[in-house]
Motif scaffolding. Sequence first.
Motif, PDB file in Angstrom:
ATOM      1  N   GLU A 104      47.481  35.686  29.403  1.00  0.00           N
ATOM      2  CA  GLU A 104      46.765  35.238  30.602  1.00  0.00           C
ATOM      3  C   GLU A 104      46.784  36.308  31.678  1.00  0.00           C
ATOM      4  N   LYS A 107      44.131  38.896  30.826  1.00  0.00           N
ATOM      5  CA  LYS A 107      42.789  38.419  31.176  1.00  0.00           C
ATOM      6  C   LYS A 107      42.548  38.504  32.676  1.00  0.00           C
ATOM      7  N   SER A 110      42.105  42.148  33.720  1.00  0.00           N
ATOM      8  CA  SER A 110      40.784  42.613  33.303  1.00  0.00           C
ATOM      9  C   SER A 110      39.700  42.097  34.238  1.00  0.00           C
TER      10      SER A 110
END
Length: 362
Positions: A104, A107, A110
């Motif tokens: 997580e 992500k 990113s």
Amino acid sequence: MSRLPHVCGLCLLLRIWQLLALAPFRMSGRVGARCQRWVTLSAALRWVLLTSLAPVILWKTAAMYEATNVRHSAIFKIIAVATMVGDVCISLALLGTNLWNRKELAKLVSGLARLHRRRRLSWWSTLFLWLKLFLSLYQLLCNVPFLEGAGSRLPWYQLLAYGVQLYVEHVSSVYANGIFGGMLLILECYNQLEREEPPPDRLLQRERSWLKLVQRFVDVFQLGIFLLVFGSFINILANMYAFMSYFVSLHGVPLTISNNCLIMAVQLYAMILAAHLCQVRSAQLRKVCLNLEYVPAGLTLEKAMTTSTPFPLVSPTGSVKFRIIGLFTLDNSFWLFLVSYAMNFIVVILQFSLENMKQAQT
């Protein structure tokens, strides 16, 4: 606008996160963050090693107060050791939390990286980010006078234990800097969107995507923010107690204690203020969306009652709230609660300290 100042600040934060195993993944250009087994394994081994050595490190570090020729009171030693134990436990918990939630976290990083390629920090945000970084560096450098004065009289293993302890304690400061940088980036996006005034459909689309990003930000970091706020506030109160005890007993001003207390208070308020401003900007953007009353082209009110649409019709999807594990929300009202509690704590300490001083004089 030049990319150099704020890019270096955010990139430096990410590199330090990777160096301290706060970011157990690799960044590969525009692909973003990717979890790899060897990176995860190295971060896990580092966390296990630091956790297993933590009791020995704290024991050797606490023994330094006995080895120096500085006369410390019993209450000062107790507070210093308890503060060290709390800081190390919080830092190890932050490392373990990021290691557990590495997918997580990857992500989220990113998403922030993609957002940063489209939105640049302003010069004011860049200045605040670098001031926060230098404040953490200054907090770390405050230990240099102690090492210069007592380093020659301490054995090498105590100095090594003290260095590892400083490394572990600095993890929480770097973690707070990363959260602060992410909040500045989110805040800058809201500020730039207000200045651009895009079409209603584009405005709602961005508001919806940013809300998802902020919700992921809060979900990933809420436990870490709780540990930072709780640990920093307890350390501030402990340093206040040591400050008052030292002042009443010796009628002096301990610069090290007061300086450390001030640094922690500024860092804590900076993070709360950034979260509060993000929520204020989100509420303003939500008000703008409500005033637009946007309805997609070709959609009548009858169809809207029976058909799902890609955008909300009258109101946006929600508002940003930095709710931390259901206990509190980071905003100015929470900061005022902390300040009022701290003032009550100071009054109680002064009452007891002055009373003890009167009894000692009689």
